[in-house]
Design a protein around this motif. Structure first.
Motif, PDB file in Angstrom:
ATOM      1  N   PHE A  29       0.819  -1.205   0.000  1.00 50.31           N
ATOM      2  CA  PHE A  29       0.000   0.000   0.000  1.00 50.31           C
ATOM      3  C   PHE A  29       0.853   1.255   0.000  1.00 50.31           C
ATOM      4  O   PHE A  29       0.396   2.339   0.373  1.00 50.31           O
ATOM      5  N   SER A  30       2.075   1.104  -0.461  1.00 52.79           N
ATOM      6  CA  SER A  30       2.939   2.267  -0.610  1.00 52.79           C
ATOM      7  C   SER A  30       2.305   3.274  -1.556  1.00 52.79           C
ATOM      8  O   SER A  30       1.869   2.920  -2.653  1.00 52.79           O
ATOM      9  N   GLY A  31       2.221   4.523  -1.126  1.00 47.99           N
ATOM     10  CA  GLY A  31       1.625   5.563  -1.955  1.00 47.99           C
ATOM     11  C   GLY A  31       0.124   5.703  -1.812  1.00 47.99           C
ATOM     12  O   GLY A  31      -0.471   6.606  -2.395  1.00 47.99           O
ATOM     13  N   THR A  69      -8.981  11.418  15.726  1.00 47.69           N
ATOM     14  CA  THR A  69      -7.619  11.505  15.206  1.00 47.69           C
ATOM     15  C   THR A  69      -7.329  10.288  14.337  1.00 47.69           C
ATOM     16  O   THR A  69      -7.486   9.152  14.806  1.00 47.69           O
ATOM     17  N   ILE A  70      -6.906  10.529  13.112  1.00 48.39           N
ATOM     18  CA  ILE A  70      -6.513   9.445  12.220  1.00 48.39           C
ATOM     19  C   ILE A  70      -4.992   9.327  12.252  1.00 48.39           C
ATOM     20  O   ILE A  70      -4.279  10.337  12.325  1.00 48.39           O
ATOM     21  N   SER A  71      -4.508   8.105  12.211  1.00 47.68           N
ATOM     22  CA  SER A  71      -3.068   7.868  12.173  1.00 47.68           C
ATOM     23  C   SER A  71      -2.822   6.562  11.428  1.00 47.68           C
ATOM     24  O   SER A  71      -3.760   5.801  11.173  1.00 47.68           O
ATOM     25  N   ARG A  72      -1.572   6.307  11.085  1.00 50.05           N
ATOM     26  CA  ARG A  72      -1.264   5.069  10.384  1.00 50.05           C
ATOM     27  C   ARG A  72       0.114   4.571  10.800  1.00 50.05           C
ATOM     28  O   ARG A  72       0.998   5.347  11.163  1.00 50.05           O
ATOM     29  N   ASP A  73       0.263   3.258  10.713  1.00 52.97           N
ATOM     30  CA  ASP A  73       1.542   2.595  10.943  1.00 52.97           C
ATOM     31  C   ASP A  73       1.829   1.792   9.678  1.00 52.97           C
ATOM     32  O   ASP A  73       1.277   0.695   9.495  1.00 52.97           O
ATOM     33  N   ASN A  74       2.662   2.327   8.820  1.00 54.61           N
ATOM     34  CA  ASN A  74       2.897   1.671   7.531  1.00 54.61           C
ATOM     35  C   ASN A  74       3.631   0.341   7.682  1.00 54.61           C
ATOM     36  O   ASN A  74       3.467  -0.554   6.849  1.00 54.61           O
ATOM     37  N   ALA A  75       4.410   0.200   8.718  1.00 55.51           N
ATOM     38  CA  ALA A  75       5.101  -1.072   8.941  1.00 55.51           C
ATOM     39  C   ALA A  75       4.108  -2.195   9.254  1.00 55.51           C
ATOM     40  O   ALA A  75       4.389  -3.363   8.987  1.00 55.51           O
ATOM     41  N   LYS A  76       2.964  -1.812   9.797  1.00 55.81           N
ATOM     42  CA  LYS A  76       1.931  -2.791  10.138  1.00 55.81           C
ATOM     43  C   LYS A  76       0.765  -2.772   9.151  1.00 55.81           C
ATOM     44  O   LYS A  76      -0.229  -3.472   9.362  1.00 55.81           O
ATOM     45  N   ASN A  77       0.876  -1.934   8.109  1.00 55.01           N
ATOM     46  CA  ASN A  77      -0.225  -1.808   7.131  1.00 55.01           C
ATOM     47  C   ASN A  77      -1.546  -1.525   7.831  1.00 55.01           C
ATOM     48  O   ASN A  77      -2.596  -2.095   7.480  1.00 55.01           O
ATOM     49  N   THR A  78      -1.514  -0.657   8.817  1.00 55.44           N
ATOM     50  CA  THR A  78      -2.677  -0.401   9.648  1.00 55.44           C
ATOM     51  C   THR A  78      -2.952   1.092   9.750  1.00 55.44           C
ATOM     52  O   THR A  78      -2.007   1.879   9.902  1.00 55.44           O
ATOM     53  N   VAL A  79      -4.228   1.444   9.672  1.00 59.28           N
ATOM     54  CA  VAL A  79      -4.661   2.820   9.908  1.00 59.28           C
ATOM     55  C   VAL A  79      -5.620   2.797  11.098  1.00 59.28           C
ATOM     56  O   VAL A  79      -6.372   1.829  11.283  1.00 59.28           O
ATOM     57  N   TYR A  80      -5.552   3.842  11.895  1.00 64.85           N
ATOM     58  CA  TYR A  80      -6.342   3.914  13.112  1.00 64.85           C
ATOM     59  C   TYR A  80      -7.257   5.134  13.079  1.00 64.85           C
ATOM     60  O   TYR A  80      -6.976   6.122  12.406  1.00 64.85           O
ATOM     61  N   LEU A  81      -8.331   5.041  13.841  1.00 69.21           N
ATOM     62  CA  LEU A  81      -9.186   6.202  14.066  1.00 69.21           C
ATOM     63  C   LEU A  81      -9.475   6.250  15.570  1.00 69.21           C
ATOM     64  O   LEU A  81     -10.230   5.413  16.082  1.00 69.21           O
ATOM     65  N   GLN A  82      -8.841   7.180  16.242  1.00 69.00           N
ATOM     66  CA  GLN A  82      -9.100   7.397  17.658  1.00 69.00           C
ATOM     67  C   GLN A  82     -10.286   8.338  17.780  1.00 69.00           C
ATOM     68  O   GLN A  82     -10.253   9.460  17.281  1.00 69.00           O
ATOM     69  N   MET A  83     -11.331   7.870  18.421  1.00 71.25           N
ATOM     70  CA  MET A  83     -12.558   8.641  18.552  1.00 71.25           C
ATOM     71  C   MET A  83     -12.793   8.973  20.015  1.00 71.25           C
ATOM     72  O   MET A  83     -13.002   8.067  20.832  1.00 71.25           O
ATOM     73  N   ASN A  84     -12.745  10.235  20.345  1.00 68.52           N
ATOM     74  CA  ASN A  84     -12.957  10.699  21.710  1.00 68.52           C
ATOM     75  C   ASN A  84     -14.270  11.456  21.816  1.00 68.52           C
ATOM     76  O   ASN A  84     -14.815  11.934  20.814  1.00 68.52           O
ATOM     77  N   SER A  85     -14.758  11.572  23.025  1.00 68.78           N
ATOM     78  CA  SER A  85     -15.990  12.333  23.289  1.00 68.78           C
ATOM     79  C   SER A  85     -17.098  11.930  22.322  1.00 68.78           C
ATOM     80  O   SER A  85     -17.728  12.781  21.681  1.00 68.78           O
TER      81      SER A  85
END
Length: 122
Positions: A29-31, A69-85
């Motif tokens: 998923f590079s790029g 907050t969205i973030s990603r770890d390309n080494a793990k091929n994973t994207v996160y969505l931290q949802m607060n409040s």
């Protein structure tokens, strides 16, 4: 085959936090920019957040800005969505989507996940 698999959804009370994950597999998923969309019952799917491959471009829907907050770890091929409040109006099925190039809020996307349900009770 290419797969995007979301997890982390659930039933929570208003005000708490959840973190969604989306694991990509089946190709490099590079790029690729990664995104989160959501669809509430009876409503159209809407953009939530997007992040570029390098993480230097991040977009949010106004409705979630300052809470998610969205973030990603390309080494793990994973994207996160931290949802607060979390609010009851955040209740929806949340989908992960991949698109080659820059993040987008609409248009065509190359790959979609199957979704994970988030339900926020008042």
């Amino acid at each position: 085959q290419v797969q995007l698999v979301e997890s982390g959804g659930g039933l929570v009370q208003a005000g708490v936090s959840l973190r969604l994950s989306c694991v990509a597999s089946g190709r490099t998923f590079s790029g690729y920019a990664m995104h989160w969309f959501r669809q509430a019952p009876g409503k159209e799917r809407e953009f939530v957040a997007g992040i570029s491959w390098t993480g230097d471009i991040i977009n949010y829907a106004n409705s979630v800005k300052d809470r998610f907050t969205i973030s990603r770890d390309n080494a793990k091929n994973t994207v996160y969505l931290q949802m607060n409040s979390l609010k009851p109006e955040d209740t929806a099925v949340y989908y992960c989507a991949a698109r080659y190039g820059a993040p987008a809020t609409k248009g065509s996307f190359d790959y979609w996940g199957q979704g994970t349900q988030v339900t926020v009770s008042s």
